[in-house]
Design an enzyme around this catalytic site. Structure first.
Site, mmCIF file in Angstrom:
data_model
loop_
_atom_site.group_PDB
_atom_site.id
_atom_site.type_symbol
_atom_site.label_atom_id
_atom_site.label_comp_id
_atom_site.label_asym_id
_atom_site.label_seq_id
_atom_site.Cartn_x
_atom_site.Cartn_y
_atom_site.Cartn_z
ATOM 1 N N GLU A 31 -59.850 -31.705 5.887
ATOM 2 C CA GLU A 31 -60.736 -30.937 5.402
ATOM 3 C C GLU A 31 -60.115 -29.849 4.918
ATOM 4 O OE1 GLU A 31 -60.711 -32.451 8.358
ATOM 5 O OE2 GLU A 31 -62.313 -34.008 7.796
ATOM 6 N N HIS A 54 -71.812 -35.146 14.522
ATOM 7 C CA HIS A 54 -72.396 -35.764 13.307
ATOM 8 C C HIS A 54 -73.836 -35.203 12.968
ATOM 9 C CE1 HIS A 54 -68.691 -38.298 13.558
ATOM 10 N NE2 HIS A 54 -68.946 -38.662 12.443
ATOM 11 N N PHE A 61 -68.922 -35.291 7.006
ATOM 12 C CA PHE A 61 -70.071 -34.689 7.683
ATOM 13 C C PHE A 61 -69.886 -33.174 7.952
ATOM 14 C CE2 PHE A 61 -70.260 -39.316 9.136
ATOM 15 C CZ PHE A 61 -71.671 -39.428 9.395
ATOM 16 N N ALA A 62 -70.909 -32.689 7.748
ATOM 17 C CA ALA A 62 -71.201 -31.327 7.961
ATOM 18 C C ALA A 62 -70.375 -30.612 9.100
ATOM 19 C CB ALA A 62 -72.448 -30.487 7.701
#
Ligand SMILES: Cc1ncc(C[n+]2csc(CCOP(=O)(O)OP(=O)(O)O)c2C)c(N)n1
Lengths: 322, 358
Positions: free
Chosen positions: A60, A129, A83-84
């Site tokens: 990321e 999540h 996913f945030a």
């Protein structure tokens, strides 16, 4: 013309339209290529744009850091973080570079990047999540934070985000990806960032809610024995303070609902802005109906964590009966 | 000065039990037969638990579940080489490793049922709870191994992660820091060829994942991950090295034969022919054929083992469901801090209906 679409289809369609319109857009992220994204938001895009759609390694910080380079060069990165909850892995890039590039170079450079990420709870997902970290991003000067709540707004806001010269984190509530279908304009559709939507007009109390909570609120206001105004800010940062203040000056009462934990959440910021500029219009303290100050529980306990109908109704009643 | 080779490196690959059933005498860990049968049963138990878990998920009784089908030799062999004084740090696909370390199936099911009880692994087992953020736990393994070095303990720590995780900065940092601090860590990378849909070749241009150890100055080795004798032997040696302050990265070559998770559809990104190739290299079948050859297994014995696994799982699933009936959501306030601060106490009271306002 408008097609009835789900949110996920609106995301996909908007990405496709914008890529056709602007060949400097690059879409990349984990599993966004052949797999079409874990939620299928990018399905088919790699076939149309094999040189502008890329699968990323599981990295990321790399995904966002590369985006700074792409943007500095003049391309328009639209990365997806799967996913945030995994934007934390990239947070130093977001905070130290993405959001500051314009300011620290006195405008010489800027970072036109839209970071898309599935967001929020309610889908019985695995640990990490279900996070709602919008307040954390809103605390990063230079970054815009968007949470769309309907398919049409998704198109309008995503279009605006991608075209915005500043970086945007675009948080897509997973629970709404497939739950609603509504007409979405086929032609160019832009919802300007920073403009709230007065979803429902009312006289007695203002309820501010976004993402899945907006729909929960709308689902119960008919049963409330009062005239409720519902406002969806749509953009968390910059926040449409005036729309909220206008409403509160009219109703004198306000409830803010969010999934995120209470402490230092967006409800606190909204309350402060109301106190700053509309205190004397208030007939009751602003009520916060939020997640608790606990780590987002695994799914067996998630419905106990997030604001439910009873808690929201009780919040509205407290505002009305103060 | 002419250009010359400054340093030369090589990566070994180890296989003890070949697919054709032959065993390398020199590398054979020579385990007693009851140990071999123990490993075999755990591999079968894990396979069956995964199958039942997928079925339970399909019926809505479980949340997202990540099966380890195809990776049983990699995990049971490596975790089987641990001693009780060693620590284990896992990712989210380590059902076989947990079972090897004695974690009962119902606890693993609880995690998949969305219950924190599933992460409440007893501290004295020296197992850490599952870690979903890819690669993040590699640093914890390096840290536990560092603690073992600081305390001069004759013990080591195994840290599991996947091929995809090797792209995360956390994993690079873990390898490097383990080297710097002489951490007693063994990093066990299961290269199951996929990170969700992304194949290993797209994860890195490096020819092997084991060679990532070299840049950290520690040892790296590959092992046939579908060979339980091989993963046992390589991990045993790696643990020995780690106990002396020399961390090791093991890359086990295996294959995720099933879904990434129950939310995944592999037919979108890989071919059935490839899946069939790896089915033929199934780790349980290879080991079973070997045990039959040695005379340690017969049809009857296998049937007995299978029946005992069915019984055990029936009981464990029942136990998991009973536990799920008993959860108290109010305990989400319980463990946030050692002592709940006043604001949290207020929220707890409000949750319990003991106060009249948020
Ligand atoms: C930091 C982080 N990013 C993304 C994800 C989503 N995700 C879950 S598993 C996975 C792939 C991991 O691949 P690998 O490390 O090879 O392990 P495997 O799943 O194959 O066991 C991804 C990207 C995650 N859980 N954590």
């Amino acid at each position: 013309m408008a097609n009835r679409l789900r949110t996920i289809e609106a995301v996909r369609g908007t990405l496709r339209d914008e890529m056709a319109r602007d060949d400097s857009i690059v879409v990349y992220g984990q599993d966004v290529g052949r797999n079409g994204g874990v939620f299928r938001a990018t399905q088919g895009l790699i076939d149309e744009y094999p040189n502008r759609v890329y699968d990323s390694p599981v990295a990321e910080a790399g995904i966002i850091g590369l985006g700074v380079g792409l943007a500095a060069y003049g391309l328009k990165p639209v990365p997806e973080i799967e996913f945030a909850g995994f934007t934390y892995q990239a947070f130093h890039q977001i905070q130290q570079h993405v959001a500051r590039l314009r300011s620290r170079t006195r405008g010489e450079f800027h970072c036109q990047m839209t970071i898309r990420a599935p967001f929020g709870g309610g889908i019985r997902a695995l640990e990490h999540h279900s996070e709602s970290f919008e307040a954390g991003y809103a605390h990063v000067p230079g970054l815009k934070v968007v949470v769309p709540s309907t398919p049409a707004d998704t198109k309008g806001l995503l279009t605006a985000s991608i075209r915005d010269p500043d970086p945007v984190i675009f948080l897509e509530p997973t629970r709404l990806y497939r739950s609603i279908r509504e007409p979405v304009p086929e032609e160019d559709h832009v919802v300007p960032l920073g403009e709230a939507d007065v979803v429902r007009e009312g006289e007695d109390v203002t309820v501010v809610a976004w993402g899945a909570m907006r729909h929960r609120v709308l689902g119960l206001v008919d049963d409330v024995d009062a005239s409720v105004e519902v406002i969806d800010p749509r953009t968390i940062a910059p926040l449409d303070t005036d729309a909220i203040l206008d409403s509160v000056r009219k109703t004198g009462r306000c409830v803010v609902v969010h999934e995120a934990p209470r402490t230092a959440g967006m409800a606190a910021e909204i309350t402060a802005r109301i106190n700053d500029r509309a205190l004397l219009y208030l007939e009751a303290p602003v009520q916060r109906v939020t997640g608790y100050d606990v780590p987002y529980p695994l799914f067996a306990r998630e419905s106990a964590y997030e604001p439910d109908d009873d808690r929201i109704r009780a919040g509205i009643e407290r505002a009305l009966e103060f | 000065m002419p250009r010359e080779t400054a340093v030369d490196f090589a990566i070994d690959r180890v296989q003890v039990l070949a697919p054709d059933g032959s065993v390398d005498e020199e590398l054979d860990p020579d385990l007693p037969e009851d140990r071999l049968l123990g490993l075999y049963r755990t591999m079968k138990l894990s396979r069956r638990l995964d199958e039942r878990a997928i079925a339970l998920q399909r019926r809505g009784e479980l949340g997202t579940y990540a099966p380890a089908i195809g990776q049983e030799a990699a995990q049971v062999g490596s975790a089987g080489a641990l001693s009780e004084s060693d620590w284990m740090v896992t990712s989210f696909r380590e059902t076989p490793a947990y079972l090897t370390r004695g974690t009962p199936p119902h606890v693993l099911l609880w995690y998949a049922m969305g219950m924190e009880e599933g992460a409440a692994v007893p501290r004295e087992t020296r197992n850490m709870p599952p870690s979903v953020p890819v690669g993040s736990q590699a640093l914890h393994a390096a840290g536990l191994g560092w603690a073992q070095e600081i305390r001069d303990e004759d013990a080591a720590t195994i840290g599991y992660f996947g091929d995809g995780a090797t792209s995360e900065g956390d994993v690079y940092e873990a390898l490097n820091l383990a080297g710097v601090y002489s951490s007693h860590a063994v990093f066990f990378c299961q290269n199951n060829q996929y990170a969700i849909s992304v194949p290993r070749e797209k994860q890195t241009k490096a020819e092997t994942l084991a060679q990532k150890a070299i840049s950290a100055g520690i040892e790296g080795v590959q092992v046939d991950g579908n060979d339980v004798l091989g993963t046992y032997a390589v991990t045993r040696d790696a643990l020995e090295s780690a106990r002396g302050g020399d961390p090791v990265l093991v890359e086990a070559l295996t294959y995720r034969r099933s879904l990434h998770t129950t939310a995944d559809d592999p037919s979108v990104y890989r071919l059935e022919e490839e899946e069939a190739e790896w089915e033929a290299r199934d780790p349980i079948e290879r080991f079973e054929a070997y045990l039959r050859d040695r005379g340690a297994l017969s049809d009857e014995r296998i049937a007995e083992i299978e029946a005992s696994i069915e019984d055990e799982l029936a009981e464990e699933i029942e136990r998991a469901k009973e536990g799920a009936q008993r959860i108290d959501p109010a305990d989400m306030f319980e463990y946030v801090y050692a002592t709940a601060p006043p604001e949290l106490e207020r929220q707890r009271a409000d949750f319990g209906g003991e106060s009249d306002g948020e």
